[in-house]
Design a protein around this motif. Structure first.
Motif, PDB file in Angstrom:
ATOM      1  N   HIS A  15       0.841  -1.205   0.000  1.00  0.00           N
ATOM      2  CA  HIS A  15       0.000   0.000   0.000  1.00  0.00           C
ATOM      3  C   HIS A  15       0.872   1.250   0.000  1.00  0.00           C
ATOM      4  O   HIS A  15       2.077   1.175   0.233  1.00  0.00           O
ATOM      5  CB  HIS A  15      -0.893   0.021   1.250  1.00  0.00           C
ATOM      6  N   ASP A  70       0.782   4.964   2.137  1.00  0.00           N
ATOM      7  CA  ASP A  70       0.147   5.401   3.377  1.00  0.00           C
ATOM      8  C   ASP A  70      -0.863   6.526   3.145  1.00  0.00           C
ATOM      9  O   ASP A  70      -0.681   7.388   2.273  1.00  0.00           O
ATOM     10  CB  ASP A  70       1.200   5.903   4.367  1.00  0.00           C
ATOM     11  N   ARG A  82       8.390   9.035   7.198  1.00  0.00           N
ATOM     12  CA  ARG A  82       8.502   8.091   8.319  1.00  0.00           C
ATOM     13  C   ARG A  82       9.943   7.618   8.460  1.00  0.00           C
ATOM     14  O   ARG A  82      10.643   7.382   7.464  1.00  0.00           O
ATOM     15  CB  ARG A  82       7.547   6.903   8.132  1.00  0.00           C
ATOM     16  N   HIS A  91       4.662  -0.194  -0.023  1.00  0.00           N
ATOM     17  CA  HIS A  91       5.401  -1.036   0.908  1.00  0.00           C
ATOM     18  C   HIS A  91       4.464  -1.999   1.611  1.00  0.00           C
ATOM     19  O   HIS A  91       3.273  -1.717   1.802  1.00  0.00           O
ATOM     20  CB  HIS A  91       6.140  -0.175   1.945  1.00  0.00           C
TER      21      HIS A  91
END
Ligand code: FE2
Length: 308
Positions: free
Chosen positions: A137, A139, A153, A269
Motif C-alpha cells: 500500500h 500510506d 517516516r 510497501h
C-alpha cells in the motif's frame, strides 16, 4: 515502472547539509542508516520495550503523541506508562535531531506526528485487510490529515537478531496511473483537491480544540487530498491480483539496529516480517519540499479538472 533505490547515508552526506538527500527521498529512494548512526535507547530500555510491551498493546501500535505528550494503544499501570512515554519521547528527540541534519530544508516547517512502537511479529498478524501491514500500500492518514503534505517516516529495527523485511511494488505515480481511475481519483472531479467551506470549518474547529488542550482533535481531521489517498490505499489492498503479482516486488532488508527513512505516501510497501520497530512520523508541508512536482498532491492535481 519506477522502483525505489536503497541509498546508504554516510557522515559525509549529513555534513553537506544541503538538499541532496531530500531530492533523493522525494524521488522515492529509501535512505538507510547503518547501526550506530542513531543514538538508541539504553540496553535496559530496549529490553523493557521488547519484553514488557507486547502483552500490554491494546491497539494496532503503541503510540506516543509529542504534540499532546500522551500515549495511546497501551493498557498498563502508571509506572509502565511513564517509562514507555519517557523512552519514546527521548527516542523522538534523537530521531528528530538526525533527520534535521539529513533534511535541513524540512526542519521547522514540518508537523510532528506520532512515534509508534510495534512490538508484535508482523508476519501472520491477521489484522483486518485495510489495517494490515502485510499488504502492499501507500500510506494515508498515517498521523491524521496532511492537507497535501508528505508523510515522512523514520523506522528503526530494535530486534536484537532479526531483520525487518519489506517488499515494494513501485512508486505512487505509476500506481496512480494504473489504479487511480478505479480508486475514483483519476480524475478527481470538478472540485479537484480544493477544500470546501465545510473542510475549512472542520479543520478550523479541530485546530481550535487542539489549542485549548484536546490534542486528540487533530486525529479526526480530513481533506479532499487525504480522502483521495485513502481511496488509493484501500484500492491497492483490496486488489488480490496486485497483491499476488510477484513480478512487481522488490525486497528490502533492514538489519538489527539500523534505521531507514521513506516518504511512505510515495513508496509502496508491505512488511513481510519483523518485530520490534520504532517509527517516527512527520508531515512535511508542500512549501518545504525540494521537488514539489514529485509529490502525490501534484500528481493528482495534474490529473484533476479543478485545482486549488
Ligand atoms: Fe504503511
Amino acid at each position: 515502472m519506477q522502483a525505489s533505490r536503497f541509498t546508504h547515508v554516510h557522515e559525509d552526506d549529513l555534513a553537506r547539509a544541503d538538499n541532496s538527500l531530500a531530492e533523493r527521498l522525494e524521488r522515492g529512494d529509501i535512505l538507510f542508516f547503518e547501526p550506530g548512526v542513531l543514538t538508541l535507547p539504553s540496553d535496559d530500555d530496549l529490553e523493557f520495550l521488547r519484553v514488557e510491551l507486547g502483552r500490554l498493546i491494546s491497539l494496532k501500535n503503541i503510540s506516543y503523541h509529542p504534540h499532546g505528550d500522551y500515549l495511546s494503544g497501551i493498557k498498563a499501570d502508571a509506572a509502565t506508562r511513564g517509562r514507555t512515554q519517557r523512552i519514546l519521547r527521548e527516542h523522538n528527540a534523537a530521531a528528530t535531531a538526525l533527520v534535521e541534519r539529513a533534511l535541513p530544508a524540512y526542519a521547522g516547517g514540518w508537523n510532528l506526528g506520532k512515534v509508534n512502537f510495534r512490538p508484535l511479529q508482523e508476519r501472520g498478524r491477521e489484522l483486518s485487510r485495510h489495517s494490515s501491514n502485510e499488504l502492499v500500500h501507500v500510506d494515508a492518514f498515517a498521523s491524521g490529515a496532511t492537507h497535501g503534505g508528505r508523510t515522512l517516516r523514520f523506522f528503526t529495527n530494535i530486534h536484537p537478531t532479526e531483520s525487518r523485511v519489506w517488499k515494494s511494488a513501485g512508486l505512487f505515480p505509476d500506481l496512480f496511473e494504473e489504479f487511480g481511475r478505479r480508486a475514483g481519483v483519476l480524475p478527481l472531479g470538478t472540485r479537484g483537491l480544493r477544500e470546501s467551506a465545510l473542510d475549512h470549518a472542520r479543520t478550523g474547529v479541530l485546530r481550535a480544540l487542539e489549542r485549548v488542550g484536546i490534542p486528540q482533535a487533530r486525529t479526526v481531521d480530513s481533506s479532499p487530498y487525504d480522502r483521495a489517498m485513502k481511496r488509493m490505499h484501500d484500492t491497492l489492498k483490496d486488489d488480490d491480483s496486485f497483491q499476488k503479482d510477484e513480478s512487481r516486488w522488490a525486497f528490502f532488508e533492514f538489519k538489527p539496529f539500523s534505521s531507514w527513512m521513506v516518504l511512505t505516501d510515495m513508496v509502496s510497501h508491505a512488511c513481510v516480517s519483523g518485530q520490534h520497530a520504532l517509527v517516527n512520523t512527520w508531515t512535511v508541508p508542500r512549501e518545504s519540499l525540494t521537488l514539489p512536482e514529485c509529490a502525490p498532491y501534484a500528481v493528482i492535481e495534474a490529473n484533476s479538472a479543478g485545482g486549488r
